[in-house]
Design a protein around this motif. Sequence first.
Motif, PDB file in Angstrom:
ATOM      1  N   GLU A   1     -13.452   1.071  12.494  1.00 18.90           N
ATOM      2  CA  GLU A   1     -13.358  -0.027  11.524  1.00 18.90           C
ATOM      3  C   GLU A   1     -13.215  -1.358  12.255  1.00 18.90           C
ATOM      4  OE1 GLU A   1     -13.948   0.039   8.488  1.00 18.90           O
ATOM      5  OE2 GLU A   1     -13.257  -1.933   7.820  1.00 18.90           O
ATOM      6  N   ALA A   2     -12.402  -1.372  13.302  1.00 23.93           N
ATOM      7  CA  ALA A   2     -12.250  -2.599  14.095  1.00 23.93           C
ATOM      8  C   ALA A   2     -13.596  -2.994  14.697  1.00 23.93           C
ATOM      9  CB  ALA A   2     -11.220  -2.372  15.198  1.00 23.93           C
ATOM     10  N   THR A   3     -14.335  -2.008  15.178  1.00 19.86           N
ATOM     11  CA  THR A   3     -15.643  -2.276  15.785  1.00 19.86           C
ATOM     12  C   THR A   3     -16.589  -2.884  14.754  1.00 19.86           C
ATOM     13  OG1 THR A   3     -15.241  -0.339  17.157  1.00 19.86           O
ATOM     14  CG2 THR A   3     -17.466  -1.237  17.191  1.00 19.86           C
TER      15      THR A   3
ATOM     16  N   ALA B   1     -12.159  -2.123  20.450  1.00 19.27           N
ATOM     17  CA  ALA B   1     -11.193  -1.131  19.990  1.00 19.27           C
ATOM     18  C   ALA B   1     -11.216   0.120  20.863  1.00 19.27           C
ATOM     19  CB  ALA B   1     -11.490  -0.744  18.542  1.00 19.27           C
ATOM     20  N   VAL B   2     -10.048   0.752  20.935  1.00 18.57           N
ATOM     21  CA  VAL B   2      -9.904   1.979  21.702  1.00 18.57           C
ATOM     22  C   VAL B   2      -9.080   2.968  20.874  1.00 18.57           C
ATOM     23  CG1 VAL B   2      -9.139   3.012  23.882  1.00 18.57           C
ATOM     24  CG2 VAL B   2      -9.841   0.594  23.833  1.00 18.57           C
ATOM     25  N   ALA B   3      -9.578   4.195  20.754  1.00 18.82           N
ATOM     26  CA  ALA B   3      -8.819   5.292  20.121  1.00 18.82           C
ATOM     27  C   ALA B   3      -8.266   6.170  21.238  1.00 18.82           C
ATOM     28  CB  ALA B   3      -9.727   6.103  19.208  1.00 18.82           C
ATOM     29  N   ILE B   4      -7.013   6.575  21.086  1.00 21.33           N
ATOM     30  CA  ILE B   4      -6.365   7.362  22.138  1.00 21.33           C
ATOM     31  C   ILE B   4      -5.703   8.590  21.519  1.00 21.33           C
ATOM     32  CG2 ILE B   4      -4.682   7.319  24.020  1.00 21.33           C
ATOM     33  CD1 ILE B   4      -4.946   4.139  23.694  1.00 21.33           C
ATOM     34  N   SER B   5      -5.946   9.751  22.123  1.00 13.75           N
ATOM     35  CA  SER B   5      -5.390  10.999  21.610  1.00 13.75           C
ATOM     36  C   SER B   5      -4.839  11.820  22.765  1.00 13.75           C
ATOM     37  CB  SER B   5      -6.473  11.816  20.900  1.00 13.75           C
ATOM     38  OG  SER B   5      -7.064  11.040  19.873  1.00 13.75           O
ATOM     39  N   TYR B   6      -3.849  12.618  22.440  1.00 15.27           N
ATOM     40  CA  TYR B   6      -3.254  13.517  23.432  1.00 15.27           C
ATOM     41  C   TYR B   6      -3.652  14.951  23.075  1.00 15.27           C
ATOM     42  CZ  TYR B   6       0.302  16.496  25.509  1.00 15.27           C
ATOM     43  OH  TYR B   6       0.940  17.517  26.158  1.00 15.27           O
ATOM     44  N   ALA B   7      -4.325  15.622  24.001  1.00 13.81           N
ATOM     45  CA  ALA B   7      -4.924  16.927  23.698  1.00 13.81           C
ATOM     46  C   ALA B   7      -3.953  18.086  23.902  1.00 13.81           C
ATOM     47  CB  ALA B   7      -6.176  17.115  24.553  1.00 13.81           C
ATOM     48  N   GLY B   8      -2.708  17.906  23.481  1.00 12.76           N
ATOM     49  CA  GLY B   8      -1.746  18.997  23.640  1.00 12.76           C
ATOM     50  C   GLY B   8      -0.742  19.005  22.507  1.00 12.76           C
TER      51      GLY B   8
ATOM     52  N   PRO C   1     -20.619  -3.945  25.019  1.00 17.31           N
ATOM     53  CA  PRO C   1     -21.687  -4.191  24.045  1.00 17.31           C
ATOM     54  C   PRO C   1     -21.205  -4.084  22.601  1.00 17.31           C
ATOM     55  CG  PRO C   1     -22.377  -2.602  25.706  1.00 17.31           C
ATOM     56  CD  PRO C   1     -20.926  -2.850  25.935  1.00 17.31           C
ATOM     57  N   PRO C   2     -21.835  -4.847  21.702  1.00 18.81           N
ATOM     58  CA  PRO C   2     -21.445  -4.789  20.300  1.00 18.81           C
ATOM     59  C   PRO C   2     -21.626  -3.369  19.747  1.00 18.81           C
ATOM     60  CG  PRO C   2     -23.279  -6.328  20.602  1.00 18.81           C
ATOM     61  CD  PRO C   2     -22.933  -5.776  21.940  1.00 18.81           C
ATOM     62  N   GLU C   3     -20.866  -3.046  18.741  1.00 18.14           N
ATOM     63  CA  GLU C   3     -20.933  -1.747  18.064  1.00 18.14           C
ATOM     64  C   GLU C   3     -20.476  -0.595  18.952  1.00 18.14           C
ATOM     65  OE1 GLU C   3     -24.469  -0.973  15.887  1.00 18.14           O
ATOM     66  OE2 GLU C   3     -24.583  -2.991  15.088  1.00 18.14           O
ATOM     67  N   THR C   4     -19.810  -0.931  20.053  1.00 18.77           N
ATOM     68  CA  THR C   4     -19.348   0.111  20.965  1.00 18.77           C
ATOM     69  C   THR C   4     -17.828   0.103  21.014  1.00 18.77           C
ATOM     70  OG1 THR C   4     -21.302  -0.157  22.324  1.00 18.77           O
ATOM     71  CG2 THR C   4     -19.433   0.913  23.362  1.00 18.77           C
ATOM     72  N   PHE C   5     -17.238   1.280  21.067  1.00 16.84           N
ATOM     73  CA  PHE C   5     -15.792   1.363  21.276  1.00 16.84           C
ATOM     74  C   PHE C   5     -15.502   2.585  22.139  1.00 16.84           C
ATOM     75  CE2 PHE C   5     -14.674   4.735  18.168  1.00 16.84           C
ATOM     76  CZ  PHE C   5     -15.860   4.810  17.459  1.00 16.84           C
TER      77      PHE C   5
ATOM     78  N   VAL D   1      -6.400  -1.255   9.083  1.00 17.87           N
ATOM     79  CA  VAL D   1      -7.125  -2.220   9.923  1.00 17.87           C
ATOM     80  C   VAL D   1      -7.695  -3.339   9.056  1.00 17.87           C
ATOM     81  CG1 VAL D   1      -9.115  -2.517  11.460  1.00 17.87           C
ATOM     82  CG2 VAL D   1      -7.616  -0.520  11.715  1.00 17.87           C
ATOM     83  N   LEU D   2      -8.269  -2.947   7.936  1.00 22.80           N
ATOM     84  CA  LEU D   2      -8.870  -3.934   7.035  1.00 22.80           C
ATOM     85  C   LEU D   2      -7.819  -4.924   6.522  1.00 22.80           C
ATOM     86  CD1 LEU D   2     -11.726  -4.317   5.958  1.00 22.80           C
ATOM     87  CD2 LEU D   2     -11.069  -2.990   3.943  1.00 22.80           C
ATOM     88  N   LEU D   3      -6.688  -4.407   6.067  1.00 23.62           N
ATOM     89  CA  LEU D   3      -5.614  -5.278   5.550  1.00 23.62           C
ATOM     90  C   LEU D   3      -5.036  -6.149   6.658  1.00 23.62           C
ATOM     91  CD1 LEU D   3      -3.452  -3.218   3.019  1.00 23.62           C
ATOM     92  CD2 LEU D   3      -5.145  -4.974   2.569  1.00 23.62           C
ATOM     93  N   ALA D   4      -4.775  -5.538   7.807  1.00 21.35           N
ATOM     94  CA  ALA D   4      -4.147  -6.286   8.904  1.00 21.35           C
ATOM     95  C   ALA D   4      -5.031  -7.451   9.332  1.00 21.35           C
ATOM     96  CB  ALA D   4      -3.884  -5.359  10.088  1.00 21.35           C
TER      97      ALA D   4
END
Length: 264
Positions: free
Chosen positions: A126-128, A134-141, A168-172, A86-89
């Motif tokens: 890091e994006a936040t 930013a949104v993190a997405i996971s599959y619980a299976g 709001p700032p600092e929220t993801f 994220v930092l490099l991009a």
Amino acid sequence: MTPSDTPPRMRGGAGPKILCTNDDGIYASGLEVLARVAGELGSVTLVAPDRQQSASSHSLTLHRPLRLTETAPESYVVDGTPTDCVLLAVSQLYTEAPDLVLSGVNHGPNMGEDVLYSGTVAAAMEATILGIPAVAISYAGDDEARVAGYDAILRRLLRDLLEHRDFPPETFFNINLPDRPAAEVEGVRVTSLGRRIYRDSLTRSRDPRGREYFWIGGGESRWRGRDDSDFRAVQAGYVSLTPLHLDLTDFRLIEEVRSWSLEL
Ligand code: MN
């Protein structure tokens, strides 16, 4: 031309600029699904680790050179962590910051205190920190093939979140998809983080040369938490959406701790 002389690349394409990353590495099938969904919402750039980086948390590579390698148009690998990506991009590939950073779709859940170990969640964090929604997405299976079926659900959810992106700032956001086919999903629940209790998750054994080693992971885990916890929603077949905040201060305790009249 030295790298520092290279002008930032101009981004083309329509719609919001979306950076996609993950912690399972560039070859993970979840990233492919994410990029496809994001491609219908805006113009996508992929920047992902060159290998598995799960549980790398928010670590930065500070003590060796980092390589950012273009592997296809708008697709890059980094020989580092999700946070490095994220930092490099953001600093090297964009003239203006992207409008959204998506991280995932992780293979396996990121619920409760998983978010403290997860590279998937750390990339969104890091994006936040950089001021980007930013949104993190996971599959619980385990059945990764099911993730592809979540196209429509993710598209709808992310489109809705993009419309509210002055959140709001600092929220993801942290999304967990339930372990069932997308057609059988009950709906979306806004959740809090649950708590996970691990048992026997540290294995002690001996290698072929007779030396002792330890292996972290495996074992059993059980959950507890409030009625609106992420794991309860996922177990009941709902998509879990948890708003997370970067500030770990326990504001409920501040006044009490001040009353302890600590002195030096
Ligand atoms: Mn992972």
